[in-house]
Design an enzyme around this catalytic site. Structure first.
Site, PDB file in Angstrom:
ATOM      1  CG  ASP A 165       3.500  -7.081   7.426  1.00 39.16           C
ATOM      2  OD1 ASP A 165       3.000  -6.588   6.398  1.00 39.16           O
ATOM      3  OD2 ASP A 165       2.838  -7.738   8.250  1.00 39.16           O
TER       4      ASP A 165
ATOM      5  NE  ARG B 222      -1.897  -5.022  -1.781  1.00 43.88           N
ATOM      6  CZ  ARG B 222      -1.355  -4.532  -0.676  1.00 43.88           C
ATOM      7  NH1 ARG B 222      -0.280  -5.119  -0.167  1.00 43.88           N
ATOM      8  NH2 ARG B 222      -1.859  -3.473  -0.075  1.00 43.88           N
TER       9      ARG B 222
ATOM     10  CB  THR C 146       2.624   0.751   6.472  1.00 41.66           C
ATOM     11  OG1 THR C 146       1.258   0.452   6.819  1.00 41.66           O
ATOM     12  CG2 THR C 146       3.484   0.500   7.687  1.00 41.66           C
TER      13      THR C 146
ATOM     14  CG  ASP D 124      -2.357  -0.058   8.659  1.00 41.46           C
ATOM     15  OD1 ASP D 124      -3.264   0.799   8.644  1.00 41.46           O
ATOM     16  OD2 ASP D 124      -2.387  -1.090   7.968  1.00 41.46           O
TER      17      ASP D 124
ATOM     18  N   GLY E 139       0.821  -1.199   0.000  1.00 38.75           N
ATOM     19  CA  GLY E 139       0.000   0.000   0.000  1.00 38.75           C
ATOM     20  C   GLY E 139       0.859   1.255   0.000  1.00 38.75           C
TER      21      GLY E 139
ATOM     22  CG  ASP F 163       1.150  -2.546  10.637  1.00 36.76           C
ATOM     23  OD1 ASP F 163       2.015  -1.923   9.984  1.00 36.76           O
ATOM     24  OD2 ASP F 163       0.365  -3.350  10.105  1.00 36.76           O
TER      25      ASP F 163
ATOM     26  NE  ARG G 266      -5.824  -7.167   6.717  1.00 35.65           N
ATOM     27  CZ  ARG G 266      -5.059  -6.465   5.886  1.00 35.65           C
ATOM     28  NH1 ARG G 266      -5.577  -5.469   5.195  1.00 35.65           N
ATOM     29  NH2 ARG G 266      -3.773  -6.738   5.746  1.00 35.65           N
TER      30      ARG G 266
END
Length: 319
Positions: A103, A72, A125, A127, A11, A129, A171
């Site tokens: 990741d 992707r 990213t 996120d 992303g 995360d 997510r």
């Protein structure tokens, strides 16, 4: 090392262009040629690679998205796909690769490094995360996008005396919802890393109504559930008029903040330094405003945790 490559994968995130710029200019500063890979690992396998110069990254530090584009690739996950990617780079004499992404992107870098091709990961990213770093590129910009939406929704929530649910991305990680919810004064923050009884959320809304509160804001990370379903349940339980705003992909776009531009510049430059120092299979990050780097194997084996103190504070302040 005289030639390196750089790609963005997964992303997109605001600040990726600033990272690309840093990689290119840091490398050229050290008399190293740089090649940009278009469309991530898919483009790497297909040989969609072009030499970059100083002008290639001019006037991009302020742009969102990624000039190298991203995609992707399931084919790259195979041994044949990885060998094909390495062969494409060997044709051009590329000796190392900077991978900007999350990741999933790092797993690709890990595979290439295991096959003897040096890779350094740069965490990009929204996120936030990725273990091993306090912040990832794009998180701050996305956070401010969500916060701006919360502030605007609060205006209309006040005017119409309604409860609003703001559904954010996330997510598997709740950092975006947590930080935005705390900064935006949300009454409830619902994220994947915690468990809160639905009755507690409704009770908090009821207490607010009893003391004369006319509106409420709930921030929901998409990984927990559907905002519209939550809205229906809240209306059934409390009889409060509820509306839902799903922010979606606007959270990925926009001009990167100063923090993201500086972070991306520092991390991108450090990635080049590690390659020139003969390092491989490492990820750069930032801890307490100091640059750090870790084995990608370690990063992929660890779990990202939210700041529990922040989460508890958000509940204390929303009484």
């Amino acid at each position: 090392m005289k030639k390196i490559g750089v790609l963005t994968s997964g992303g997109d995130a605001p600040g990726m262009n600033a990272a690309i710029r840093a990689v290119v200019r840091k490398a050229i500063y050290h008399d190293v040629e740089v090649y940009g890979v278009k469309y991530g690992y898919q483009g790497l396998m297909e040989g969609n690679i072009e030499k970059m110069d100083l002008g290639s990254v001019g006037d991009i530090i302020q742009r969102g998205g990624t000039i190298l584009a991203t995609a992707r690739s399931d084919e790259f996950k195979t041994d044949d796909g990885q060998h094909q990617a390495i062969e494409q780079m060997k044709k051009l004499g590329i000796e190392g690769l900077v991978v900007i992404g999350g990741d999933g992107s790092f797993r690709g870098a890990q595979k290439l490094s295991a096959k003897g091709f040096p890779c350094i990961g740069v965490p990009g990213t929204i996120d936030n995360d990725i273990p091993g770093t306090d912040f990832t590129i794009g998180f701050d910009t996305s956070l401010n996008t969500v916060l701006e939406a919360i502030d605007k929704v609060r205006d209309t929530a006040t005017s119409h005396e309604r409860t609003y649910i703001i559904e954010t991305m996330g997510r598997d990680a709740g950092d975006l919802a947590l930080w935005a919810g705390l900064a935006g004064g949300a009454e409830s923050i619902i994220i994947p890393e915690t468990t809160e009884e639905f009755s507690d959320i409704c009770n908090r809304l009821e207490r607010g109504r009893e003391r004369g509160k006319k509106h409420s804001i709930i921030v929901l990370a998409e990984g927990v559930g559907n905002g519209f379903e939550y809205g229906e349940r809240i209306k059934e339980e409390t009889n409060l008029e509820t509306r839902v705003t799903v922010l979606g992909y606007i959270q990925r776009g926009g001009t990167p903040t100063a923090q993201d531009r500086v972070l991306a510049s520092r991390l991108g430059a450090r990635a080049v330094e590690l390659l020139l120092d003969g390092k491989a299979n490492r990820m750069v990050g930032i801890k307490n405003n100091d640059l750090v780097d870790h084995e990608i194997d370690t990063i992929l084996s660890e779990k990202h945790f939210i700041n529990k103190e922040m989460y508890n504070l958000s509940k204390e302040l929303s009484i």
